[in-house]
Scaffold this motif. Structure first.
Motif, PDB file in Angstrom:
ATOM      1  N   VAL A  69      29.794  43.102  43.192  1.00 24.72           N
ATOM      2  CA  VAL A  69      31.151  43.606  43.378  1.00 24.72           C
ATOM      3  C   VAL A  69      31.087  44.716  44.413  1.00 24.72           C
ATOM      4  CG1 VAL A  69      33.088  44.774  42.255  1.00 24.72           C
ATOM      5  CG2 VAL A  69      31.777  43.040  41.006  1.00 24.72           C
ATOM      6  N   ALA A  70      31.983  44.671  45.379  1.00 26.23           N
ATOM      7  CA  ALA A  70      32.035  45.698  46.420  1.00 26.23           C
ATOM      8  C   ALA A  70      32.983  46.804  45.963  1.00 26.23           C
ATOM      9  CB  ALA A  70      32.471  45.097  47.743  1.00 26.23           C
ATOM     10  N   ALA A  71      32.435  47.786  45.264  1.00 30.31           N
ATOM     11  CA  ALA A  71      33.250  48.881  44.739  1.00 30.31           C
ATOM     12  C   ALA A  71      33.956  49.638  45.852  1.00 30.31           C
ATOM     13  CB  ALA A  71      32.370  49.837  43.938  1.00 30.31           C
ATOM     14  N   ARG A  72      33.298  49.770  47.012  1.00 29.80           N
ATOM     15  CA  ARG A  72      33.863  50.523  48.130  1.00 29.80           C
ATOM     16  C   ARG A  72      34.757  49.668  49.029  1.00 29.80           C
ATOM     17  NH1 ARG A  72      31.766  55.523  49.289  1.00 29.80           N
ATOM     18  NH2 ARG A  72      30.077  56.214  47.947  1.00 29.80           N
ATOM     19  N   GLY A  73      34.966  48.424  48.666  1.00 27.71           N
ATOM     20  CA  GLY A  73      35.877  47.584  49.442  1.00 27.71           C
ATOM     21  C   GLY A  73      35.162  46.688  50.437  1.00 27.71           C
ATOM     22  N   HIS A  74      35.841  46.404  51.522  1.00 28.07           N
ATOM     23  CA  HIS A  74      35.346  45.469  52.544  1.00 28.07           C
ATOM     24  C   HIS A  74      34.374  46.189  53.484  1.00 28.07           C
ATOM     25  CE1 HIS A  74      38.111  42.241  51.362  1.00 28.07           C
ATOM     26  NE2 HIS A  74      38.884  43.246  51.005  1.00 28.07           N
ATOM     27  N   ILE A 111      36.207  39.972  35.949  1.00 29.78           N
ATOM     28  CA  ILE A 111      34.921  40.418  36.507  1.00 29.78           C
ATOM     29  C   ILE A 111      35.003  41.911  36.816  1.00 29.78           C
ATOM     30  CG2 ILE A 111      33.288  40.148  38.415  1.00 29.78           C
ATOM     31  CD1 ILE A 111      34.260  37.177  38.558  1.00 29.78           C
ATOM     32  N   LEU A 112      36.123  42.341  37.419  1.00 25.55           N
ATOM     33  CA  LEU A 112      36.303  43.765  37.693  1.00 25.55           C
ATOM     34  C   LEU A 112      36.303  44.577  36.397  1.00 25.55           C
ATOM     35  CD1 LEU A 112      38.998  43.673  40.524  1.00 25.55           C
ATOM     36  CD2 LEU A 112      36.529  44.051  40.760  1.00 25.55           C
ATOM     37  N   PRO A 147      35.982  42.854  47.115  1.00 23.42           N
ATOM     38  CA  PRO A 147      35.349  41.540  47.156  1.00 23.42           C
ATOM     39  C   PRO A 147      34.319  41.377  46.038  1.00 23.42           C
ATOM     40  CG  PRO A 147      35.390  42.523  49.336  1.00 23.42           C
ATOM     41  CD  PRO A 147      35.815  43.593  48.364  1.00 23.42           C
ATOM     42  N   VAL A 148      34.231  40.159  45.527  1.00 20.25           N
ATOM     43  CA  VAL A 148      33.274  39.817  44.476  1.00 20.25           C
ATOM     44  C   VAL A 148      32.555  38.540  44.900  1.00 20.25           C
ATOM     45  CG1 VAL A 148      32.983  39.134  42.066  1.00 20.25           C
ATOM     46  CG2 VAL A 148      34.717  40.840  42.676  1.00 20.25           C
TER      47      VAL A 148
END
Length: 155
Positions: A69-74, A111-112, A147-148
């Motif tokens: 999981v992209a915690a900080r975003g793209h 998922i989040l 994004p995941v």
């Protein structure tokens, strides 16, 4: 609801301390087989340079599959992952190769939720007040910003 391809760019750039001290320390420990709460080092080929890029990540096991999981975003690793379609997860001397498929936004809320339950103590600040008890609608609204990727190991 926008899809990943037309979602607005969302990035929480790490500060100097995170980039130059914390990420390097976590990566150094992981290369020596010491995981900080289960973290790993993601190794993915750069989409422009072809050079291997490394960044600490927090893998999540959810519903029988591993996810990133992209915690900080793209961020850069997400763009590289889309281009490369996979990479390696390193821990100590072991590296597991994998292919990655981006999870559609409509599948991301649970998922989040699981990610925030597991890793919220570390990454919760990047989710604008969301947590594991947030409503599905709130998590769905955040899905485009995070994004995941679902991993399938090839080794």
């Amino acid at each position: 609801m926008p899809t990943t391809s037309d979602a607005p760019a969302h990035v929480r750039t790490p500060g100097w301390l995170t980039r130059n001290v914390l990420n390097r320390a976590i990566a150094w420990l992981s290369r020596r087989g010491i995981a900080v709460a289960g973290s790993r080092v993601l190794v993915v080929e750069g989409r422009s340079t072809g050079q291997w890029r490394r960044t600490p990540v927090n893998p999540l096991r959810h519903a029988g599959a591993d996810h990133l999981v992209a915690a900080r975003g793209h961020v850069q690793w997400t763009h590289n992952m889309r281009a490369a379609g996979g990479g390696l997860l390193e821990h100590g001397r072991r590296a597991r190769s994998f292919t990655a498929v981006e999870v559609p936004e409509e599948e991301r809320p649970e998922i989040l939720r699981a990610y925030l339950r597991r890793w919220g103590w570390e990454v919760g600040a990047f989710f604008d007040g969301l947590g594991p008890d947030s409503s599905t609608e709130e998590l769905r609204a955040a899905a485009a910003r995070h994004p995941v990727f679902r991993l399938t190991y090839t080794d």
